[in-house]
Write an enzyme that holds these catalytic residues in place. Structure first.
Site, PDB file in Angstrom:
ATOM      1  CE  LYS A 244       2.905  11.372   1.044  1.00 34.20           C
ATOM      2  NZ  LYS A 244       2.285  12.240   2.064  1.00 34.20           N
ATOM      3  NE  ARG A 318      -0.022   8.530  11.926  1.00 37.73           N
ATOM      4  CZ  ARG A 318      -0.811   9.595  11.874  1.00 37.73           C
ATOM      5  NH1 ARG A 318      -1.936   9.608  12.552  1.00 37.73           N
ATOM      6  NH2 ARG A 318      -0.474  10.650  11.169  1.00 37.73           N
TER       7      ARG A 318
END
Length: 469
Positions: A244, A318
């Protein structure tokens, strides 16, 4: 570990104690209320330009030096919302107060306005407690328990990763479990790699003291309906090798916000002795960067047996949820609910306050939304649109973790999770922000419980608590 400040003493039964009156006034009733005031109080209200705007306060003199009352502006004087007294609780001096009428709907804000996360601040002389008296004593315990659960979410999310890694998250679960006689197990090391390969793969790059784990809590009578509550526990998310930018990493201590919600909900369930067999599951990891971090293009095996191509290492939440959901589904629960700070796409679509809510069961979805409206903890249903499932196709594996293009990002993430849930089991997925970007009365900037009270109200309605007598 105990982070939540004591809140139980801030609301007490009204036994006629000396207290200052709090009078809720809305704009519709302002004129009549002003006419009812004695001259000194009317002059004081005018001098303070009190117009009954929500949250507005006016101190009104009485006959003696200590005989004063407070007018509080509210939306509706006959239907008090949870935050209508929060400004008063933040602003009034130490002492006892009595609300005219029933304060039951306003207790949450009164309590949480006085909660502080001060673990890292230099000790200061704090304002004394503001105590609210209520004649509806039966509502006190429930209000306090909910406020403590919200405060727990806030405290866990606000705690920096240095002090809230996977091991500390496990300690938080154990601390809550000990109060209710629940059983906690943690799967780590080789057993994690064998049994929960996606959890292990995401967390394996972290330092040894921050090793990944699958935390499970079991509580309740096995004869009761099994309810599984799952929370994403990414204690920090660098994005992995798909790193990120600095701006995107700044708040990633909050990426375990789903786990905080799940633990707080478990605490409410156990505290109310809900007649369910509770199964709490928290996959806890740090998505770090090192030589053995998962790589874009890797294919991983899941607990369910499906293989997953990793198109983006920053879509790790996820992955760990997939193994936890598969584990929960193995026990054939009557209901499954998961919380996760899963996608930026949900925030783009709905902003910070509305958790994107997905459900494979229309009744469950309707019950959650109805509960959210009733509790002023709103949710917004999003579609598990089957037509987008093709976006998850992989050329070399059973499923792809991050479709190209970024379209319908929260939907495809939910569809990914659905592959690991039994279609016959009612399941809801709350993609929550777990953070408040700007302060409001009773709701400081920082970690926040969004969707917790809605989920609790839904469960409380479905499963009547067992009396303690």
């Amino acid at each position: 570990m105990q982070l939540v400040n004591a809140l139980a003493s801030l609301v007490q039964p009204d036994r006629g104690q000396s207290a200052h009156a709090i009078v809720p006034v809305d704009k519709q009733g302002l004129e009549d209320w002003l006419k009812s005031l004695p001259p000194r109080a009317k002059t004081a209200a005018a001098a303070q330009r009190f117009a009954a705007k929500p949250g507005e306060l006016a101190v009104l003199p009485g006959d003696g030096a200590e005989d004063w009352s407070v007018a509080v502006g509210v939306e509706k004087a006959d239907a008090l919302g949870p935050w209508c007294l929060a400004k008063a609780a933040e602003s009034l001096p130490e002492g006892s107060y009595r609300l005219e009428g029933s304060p039951s709907g306003a207790l949450l804000g009164w309590l949480l306005a006085q909660h502080r996360f001060d673990r890292y601040k230099k000790a200061e002389i704090a304002a004394g407690p503001r105590v609210l008296l209520t004649g509806d004593a039966a509502r006190i315990d429930e209000a306090v328990h909910i406020a403590e659960a919200v405060a727990l979410v806030r405290d866990l999310v606000n705690t920096p990763t240095e002090d809230m890694g996977p091991a500390e998250l496990q300690q938080a679960v154990e601390h809550v479990a000990a109060a209710f006689g629940a059983t906690v197990t943690a799967t780590t090391g080789d057993a994690l790699e064998d049994g929960y390969p996606l959890v292990h793969a995401v967390g394996r790059a972290a330092a040894r003291e921050r090793s990944p784990r699958l935390i499970e809590l079991e509580w309740g009578n096995p004869a009761h309906p099994r309810v599984a509550v799952i929370g994403k526990g990414v204690c920090f998310d660098t994005g992995g090798l798909d790193i990120k930018p600095a701006s995107g990493m700044r708040l990633m201590k909050k990426d375990m916000g789903g786990a905080a919600h799940a633990l707080a909900l478990a605490k409410l369930i156990m505290g109310a002795r809900l007649p369910v067999r509770l199964h709490l599951l928290i996959p806890a990891v740090e998505n770090a960067i090192s030589a053995n971090a998962i790589r874009p293009g890797d294919v991983l095996r899941s607990r369910k047996g499906l293989t997953v191509e990793v198109s983006n290492t920053d879509a790790e939440g996820r992955l760990i949820l997939a193994d936890a959901l598969a584990r929960a589904a193995e026990e054939s629960p009557a209901l499954m609910v998961d919380f996760a700070t899963l996608t930026g796409a949900a925030r783009v679509a709905l902003g910070p306050d509305l958790p994107a809510t997905f459900a494979n069961d229309d009744r469950l979805a309707a019950d959650l939304l109805e509960a959210g409206t009733a509790e002023a903890d709103p949710l917004w249903r999003m579609p598990l649109w089957a037509g987008y499932d093709e976006m998850l196709r992989s050329d070399i594996a059973d499923i792809d973790n991050a479709p190209e293009g970024g379209m319908a990002g929260s939907v495809t993430a939910a569809l990914f999770l659905q592959h690991f849930v039994d279609a016959a089991t009612p399941w809801a997925h709350l993609d929550t922000f777990a953070w408040r970007p700007a302060a409001k009365p009773g709701r400081p900037k920082g970690g926040e419980a969004l969707g917790l009270r809605a989920a609790w109200a839904m469960l409380r309605t479905r499963y009547a608590p067992v009396s303690s007598t």
